[in-house]
Design a protein around this motif. Sequence first.
Motif, PDB file in Angstrom:
ATOM      1  N   THR A 198      29.242  36.046  39.240  1.00 42.14           N
ATOM      2  CA  THR A 198      31.258  36.439  39.462  1.00 42.14           C
ATOM      3  C   THR A 198      31.805  35.467  38.536  1.00 42.14           C
ATOM      4  O   THR A 198      33.141  34.759  39.448  1.00 42.14           O
ATOM      5  N   SER A 209      38.210  42.329  42.203  1.00 43.31           N
ATOM      6  CA  SER A 209      37.005  41.563  41.844  1.00 43.31           C
ATOM      7  C   SER A 209      35.841  43.408  41.996  1.00 43.31           C
ATOM      8  O   SER A 209      36.212  43.689  42.682  1.00 43.31           O
ATOM      9  N   ARG A 234      43.255  39.987  45.687  1.00 41.60           N
ATOM     10  CA  ARG A 234      41.980  38.951  44.672  1.00 41.60           C
ATOM     11  C   ARG A 234      40.881  40.080  44.298  1.00 41.60           C
ATOM     12  O   ARG A 234      39.969  40.313  44.262  1.00 41.60           O
ATOM     13  N   LYS A 277      36.589  38.821  34.609  1.00 39.06           N
ATOM     14  CA  LYS A 277      35.016  38.680  35.356  1.00 39.06           C
ATOM     15  C   LYS A 277      33.485  39.843  34.588  1.00 39.06           C
ATOM     16  O   LYS A 277      32.601  40.511  35.309  1.00 39.06           O
ATOM     17  N   GLU A 289      40.496  36.711  36.072  1.00 39.75           N
ATOM     18  CA  GLU A 289      40.159  38.010  36.454  1.00 39.75           C
ATOM     19  C   GLU A 289      39.303  38.844  35.941  1.00 39.75           C
ATOM     20  O   GLU A 289      39.453  39.706  36.746  1.00 39.75           O
TER      21      GLU A 289
END
Length: 493
Positions: free
Chosen positions: A462, A330, A328, A472, A470
Motif C-alpha cells: 500500500t 484503498s 480513505r 496506490k 491516491e
Amino acid sequence: MTTHTTAGAVRRQPLLLEKVKARMKDCARNEGPEYDRAPDGGWGWVVVFAALCNLGFMYGTVRSLGVFFVPMMETFGTNAGTTSWVVSTVMGCSFACGPVSGALVRKFGSRPVAMTGGVLVCLGYLLSSFATTIYHVYVTVGLVVGVGTSLTHVASTSIVGRYFDRRRGLANSMALMGTCVGSFALPPLFQLLINEYGMRGSFIIIAGLELHVCAFSSFFRPIRLKGDSVKRTRVEEEEGNPSEDVHTASRTCCCNIIDKSLFRVPAFLVHIGSMMLFTFSFPTLIFFIVPRARSIGIEEYSAAFLLSVNAITDVIGRLSSGLIMSYRPSPLKRLWLAVIPTLFLGVTSLVFPLATTYTLMLVLCVFFGLFSGLYVPTIVTLIPDFVGIAKLPQALGTMLMFNGVMSLIGSPAVGWLFDITGNYNVSFLLCGGVIVTSGLFRLTAHCIMGDMGLCRSTAERTQPVAHEAEQKTLLKTADFPHEPVVIEVETTV
C-alpha cells in the motif's frame, strides 16, 4: 449607427460559424480539455447526473419487466420458461455486446455511442407493441433493446470513470443509483399503464420515455488525460519514425475488440469469474419477485410495490457504498466491500422461500436491496484497480461479454424449474446458493493471492507511488521484443 451594427453582426457571424465548426470537429475527434489527472468534480457531477438518468431509464425498465411477465404469458399463451427468455435475451445481449461497445467508446467517445443506444432502445420497445408472438419480443426487446442498453451502459460508466479518481467510488455509486431510482418509480407506473392502455400501448409510451437518453447523453463532454498517451513502439524508436503520441484512448485503433493483455491480470480474471456466477442469479431474482408474490395471493399493485421497496433500499446501499469507498479510499477496502455484501445477499435469497406473507416478503426485499446496493458499485470501481483507467472501457466490455453467457441461461433455467416444480422456492434456493458461491470464490482466490490482508502483511503493497498517493498502483513496462511497449497495471489490493 444601424450600418455599423449590421457590419459588426456580419463580422461576428463568420467567427461564430468558425467556432461552431471547430467545436463539431473536436466532438467528431472525441477531443476535449486536457487534464494532468481526473478533475474529481466540476463538470464531472453533471456527467454523473446524466449517467444516473441514462441508467435509470435503461436498466430501470429492464428490472421492471417483471410487471409484464403475467400479461405476456396471457397475451401470447406461453409458460414461465418460455416467457423468461425475454429478460434473459435482453440481459444476455446487453452483456455479450460489451466488448464491441467498449471498442466503440474508445474510438468515437461516450456521447455518440450513448445516443445511439438510446435510439435503439426506443426502437426496440416501439416494435414490441406490434409483436404477435413471444418470438417477436425476443428480437425486439431481447436483441434490439439489449444492444442499445449495452451501448449506453458502457458509455455512461466509462465517462464517469474518466472524470473521477479519488472520488470514483462515490461517483460510480451515484451514477448506478439511477438503476434503483428507475426500479422504484417505474413498476407502479408500468402497472398503471398496463391497466389503462394494455401491454402494447404501454410499450409505445415506454419507447417515448427511452428517447430521453439521447438528451442526457449530450452532457457527456469528452476530456483528455495525460495518462492516455501511448508510447511509441520499439521498432519506431529504432527506425526514427517521428510518429506522435496518441493522447486519448478513444483515438487509438479499435481493431482489437478484446484486449488480450487483460487476461494476464489474475485479479481481473477472478473478478470475471465471480461476476459470471453473480450474473447467473441476480437479474433472475429481480425478475421473479413479482411473479412469486402473485403466486402466493398478493394483489398486483402490492406485488409491484415490492420492486419499489427493493429499489429504495438499493439506493441507500449504493450511496453508503460510495461514501465508504470515498473515505480513505484503498483497493483493500473496495475488495472487502465486494465480498461481504455478496455473502449476505446470497443468504437473503436462500431465506426467500420462508416468506409466505406480504410482510415477510417486504422485509426480505429491504435486505435484498440493501446488500445488492452495497455490492453493485464495486463492480465497476474495482476494474481500474486491476487494469488501469485507460483500459476501463474494454475491460468493462470484456467482463460484460462473459456475464452475458451466464445471463442467457440464468432466467430460462429458473423459469423451467418453476414449470417442473410448480413454485419459485427451488429457483430462489438455486440462485441464493450460486450467489454465496460467487462471494466465497472471490474471497478464496484473493486470499490465496494475498490480496485480502489476511495471509501476509500489506504494508509494502500500500505504499503510494510518487505524486500519486491516491492511485496506490504499481506500474511496470512490459518488454516484448516484437510488440509495442505498453503500460500494464498490477493490482496492489
